[in-house]
Design a protein around this motif. Structure first.
Motif, short mmCIF file in Angstrom:
data_model
loop_
_atom_site.label_atom_id
_atom_site.label_comp_id
_atom_site.label_asym_id
_atom_site.label_seq_id
_atom_site.Cartn_x
_atom_site.Cartn_y
_atom_site.Cartn_z
N LYS A 27 0.32 -7.20 -12.39
CA LYS A 27 0.70 -5.82 -12.72
C LYS A 27 1.66 -5.27 -11.66
O LYS A 27 2.70 -4.69 -11.97
N TYR A 28 1.27 -5.50 -10.42
CA TYR A 28 2.08 -4.94 -9.33
C TYR A 28 3.46 -5.59 -9.30
O TYR A 28 4.48 -4.91 -9.20
N ILE A 29 3.50 -6.91 -9.40
CA ILE A 29 4.78 -7.61 -9.29
C ILE A 29 5.68 -7.29 -10.47
O ILE A 29 6.89 -7.12 -10.32
N GLN A 30 5.08 -7.19 -11.64
CA GLN A 30 5.89 -6.85 -12.82
C GLN A 30 6.53 -5.47 -12.66
O GLN A 30 7.63 -5.23 -13.13
N LYS A 31 5.82 -4.60 -11.99
CA LYS A 31 6.31 -3.23 -11.84
C LYS A 31 7.28 -3.09 -10.67
O LYS A 31 8.33 -2.45 -10.80
N HIS A 32 6.94 -3.73 -9.55
CA HIS A 32 7.72 -3.49 -8.33
C HIS A 32 8.44 -4.72 -7.80
O HIS A 32 9.21 -4.62 -6.84
N GLY A 33 8.19 -5.87 -8.35
CA GLY A 33 8.69 -7.09 -7.73
C GLY A 33 7.81 -7.40 -6.53
O GLY A 33 7.02 -6.55 -6.12
N HIS A 34 7.96 -8.60 -5.98
CA HIS A 34 7.03 -8.90 -4.88
C HIS A 34 7.48 -8.29 -3.56
O HIS A 34 6.67 -7.98 -2.69
N GLY A 35 8.79 -8.08 -3.38
CA GLY A 35 9.26 -7.50 -2.12
C GLY A 35 8.79 -8.29 -0.93
O GLY A 35 8.90 -9.51 -0.91
N SER A 36 8.25 -7.61 0.06
CA SER A 36 7.70 -8.29 1.22
C SER A 36 6.30 -8.76 0.91
O SER A 36 5.40 -7.95 0.62
N TRP A 37 6.09 -10.05 0.99
CA TRP A 37 4.77 -10.59 0.67
C TRP A 37 3.72 -10.07 1.63
O TRP A 37 2.57 -9.88 1.28
N ARG A 38 4.15 -9.85 2.85
CA ARG A 38 3.18 -9.39 3.85
C ARG A 38 2.68 -7.98 3.52
O ARG A 38 1.50 -7.67 3.73
N ALA A 39 3.58 -7.21 2.99
CA ALA A 39 3.20 -5.82 2.68
C ALA A 39 2.52 -5.70 1.32
O ALA A 39 1.79 -4.73 1.05
N LEU A 40 2.77 -6.69 0.48
CA LEU A 40 2.31 -6.59 -0.92
C LEU A 40 0.80 -6.33 -1.11
O LEU A 40 0.43 -5.43 -1.87
N PRO A 41 -0.07 -7.08 -0.44
CA PRO A 41 -1.50 -6.90 -0.74
C PRO A 41 -1.97 -5.46 -0.58
O PRO A 41 -2.72 -4.97 -1.43
N LYS A 42 -1.51 -4.84 0.49
CA LYS A 42 -1.93 -3.44 0.70
C LYS A 42 -1.43 -2.56 -0.43
O LYS A 42 -2.17 -1.75 -0.99
N LEU A 43 -0.13 -2.75 -0.73
CA LEU A 43 0.47 -1.91 -1.76
C LEU A 43 -0.17 -2.15 -3.12
O LEU A 43 -0.29 -1.24 -3.94
N ALA A 44 -0.58 -3.41 -3.35
CA ALA A 44 -1.17 -3.72 -4.65
C ALA A 44 -2.68 -3.48 -4.67
O ALA A 44 -3.32 -3.66 -5.70
N GLY A 45 -3.22 -3.13 -3.52
CA GLY A 45 -4.66 -2.87 -3.45
C GLY A 45 -5.50 -4.13 -3.49
O GLY A 45 -6.62 -4.12 -4.00
N LEU A 46 -4.95 -5.19 -2.92
CA LEU A 46 -5.69 -6.46 -2.90
C LEU A 46 -6.18 -6.78 -1.50
O LEU A 46 -5.47 -6.59 -0.52
N ASN A 47 -7.39 -7.28 -1.43
CA ASN A 47 -7.95 -7.65 -0.13
C ASN A 47 -7.64 -9.12 0.16
O ASN A 47 -8.54 -9.95 0.39
N ARG A 48 -6.36 -9.44 0.09
CA ARG A 48 -5.89 -10.80 0.33
C ARG A 48 -4.73 -10.75 1.31
O ARG A 48 -4.11 -9.71 1.49
N CYS A 49 -4.42 -11.89 1.91
CA CYS A 49 -3.25 -11.93 2.76
C CYS A 49 -2.02 -12.18 1.87
O CYS A 49 -2.13 -12.66 0.74
N GLY A 50 -0.86 -11.87 2.42
CA GLY A 50 0.38 -12.02 1.66
C GLY A 50 0.64 -13.44 1.22
O GLY A 50 1.13 -13.71 0.12
#
Length: 334
Positions: A27-50
């Motif tokens: 959902k997040y990637i479809q909407k925003h693209g992955h951008g910075s993988w390191r920043a992605l988990p926080k932005l997507a609300g995932l408790n995972r590493c980039g």
DNA sequence: AACATCCGCAACCGCTGCATA
DNA sequence: TTATGCAGCGGTTGCGGATGT
């Protein structure tokens, strides 16, 4: 450089992804693209590493991923590419639309590597293994190759040349065998060619050719008809660069100086030559129950004929295993 | 039916190369 | 030039299902 593993931080979740996590990531990637993988988990609300997110996306969730078994053409392409590129999985994957490097790597490790080993090839060099016991299937295949060529007008002249080269290679293998010790079983002594036990040699030949005792113990040939069985697996030589590319200075697969843009390379990776080859054509229409084509009477003769016209033998040391194997392989059986 | 072993695959780990400050 | 951060790559691991005993 010296950075701690990203997943160690803050008890980030590891292990298999849940459908909910997948959905969140997609959902997040479809909407925003992955951008910075390191920043992605926080932005997507995932408790995972980039890194984990990136791997999950590239190897599993990406919409353009092709799932399911590898087809014959894909398999051949992987073989072709691996012969040139080595374990450059991402480079190989870039030539196979919809396949990920991880998938190709797994397929290689679980299927193709074993297949090549069974056929007597070194999976890293794509060349016949140097010990005779493991390369016997290869020798058998070589003999069948010549038999096949003799029954096809397909690019006859060129293939005859290649066949001659292949047979030379077989002879080289054969000589290498003579210069190597047999596996020790108590009756042989390593590193001493003169200490070979005759029966050991005979038994190894029997075992590895899959011949019944009668074939070697009696002069009567009983190898059945001399037809190449089309249902058996393709001979994998088509992917060998030195048999396929008209290039005299082929170097190791990992040599970065190889001109990978050459037309020959393009043909190679597209599998043009191999897809046109008679063995692939014959095998693609039929399931492949066996890795090694059967040794037939005719193929035995072909190998023998080719070798008998070679000048290689004159240089070989005149020692008894040479004569014995010549007899076993080329004369006695025929 | 129970257990052991094998196999395939997804995921992780650690390293490398590139970009940037 | 060097240090740092990041993405990507390849090797490896471990889990779960399949198969064999």
């Amino acid at each position: 450089m010296g950075r701690p593993p990203c997943c160690d931080e803050n008890g980030l979740k590891k292990g298999p992804w849940t459908p909910e996590e997948d959905q969140q990531l997609v959902k997040y990637i479809q909407k925003h693209g992955h951008g910075s993988w390191r920043a992605l988990p926080k932005l997507a609300g995932l408790n995972r590493c980039g890194k984990s997110c990136r791997l999950r996306w590239t190897n599993y969730l990406r919409p353009d991923i092709k799932r399911g078994k590898f087809c014959q053409e894909e398999e051949q392409t992987i073989l072709n590419l691996h012969a040139v590129l080595g374990n450059k999985w991402s480079a190989i994957a870039s030539r196979l639309p919809g396949r990920t490097d991880n998938e190709i790597k797994n397929f290689w490790n679980t299927h193709l590597k074993k297949k090549l080993i069974h056929m007597g090839f070194d999976p890293m060099t794509h060349r016949p293994r140097t010990d005779i016991l493991s390369s016997l299937p290869h020798l058998i295949a070589l003999a069948n190759l010549k038999e096949l060529i003799d029954h096809h007008s397909w690019e006859e002249q060129a293939l005859r040349l290649q066949s001659a080269e292949a047979v030379q290679m077989a002879r080289l293998q054969y000589l290498q065998y003579l210069l190597q010790p047999l596996p020790s079983n108590g009756s042989t002594t390593a590193n001493s060619i003169n200490s070979f036990n005759e029966m050991d040699v005979i038994n190894h030949i029997k075992d590895n050719l899959g011949l019944g005792a009668s074939h070697l113990d009696t002069p009567t040939p009983s190898l059945g008809t001399s037809t190449l069985q089309p249902g058996h697996d393709a001979i994998p030589f088509s992917h060998l660069p030195d048999l396929q590319i008209p290039c005299n200075d082929y170097q190791t697969p990992l040599n970065k100086e190889n001109n990978v843009q050459a037309p020959e390379f393009t043909a190679l990776i597209q599998g043009e030559s191999s897809l046109n080859s008679p063995w692939l054509a014959s095998s693609s229409s039929t399931p492949s129950p066996s890795v090694v084509p059967p040794m037939t009477e005719t193929s035995m003769n072909n190998l023998g004929d080719a070798c008998s016209t070679s000048s290689y033998g004159e240089a070989a040391p005149s020692i008894w295993p040479d004569l014995l194997l010549e007899d076993l392989l080329f004369h006695e059986i025929s």
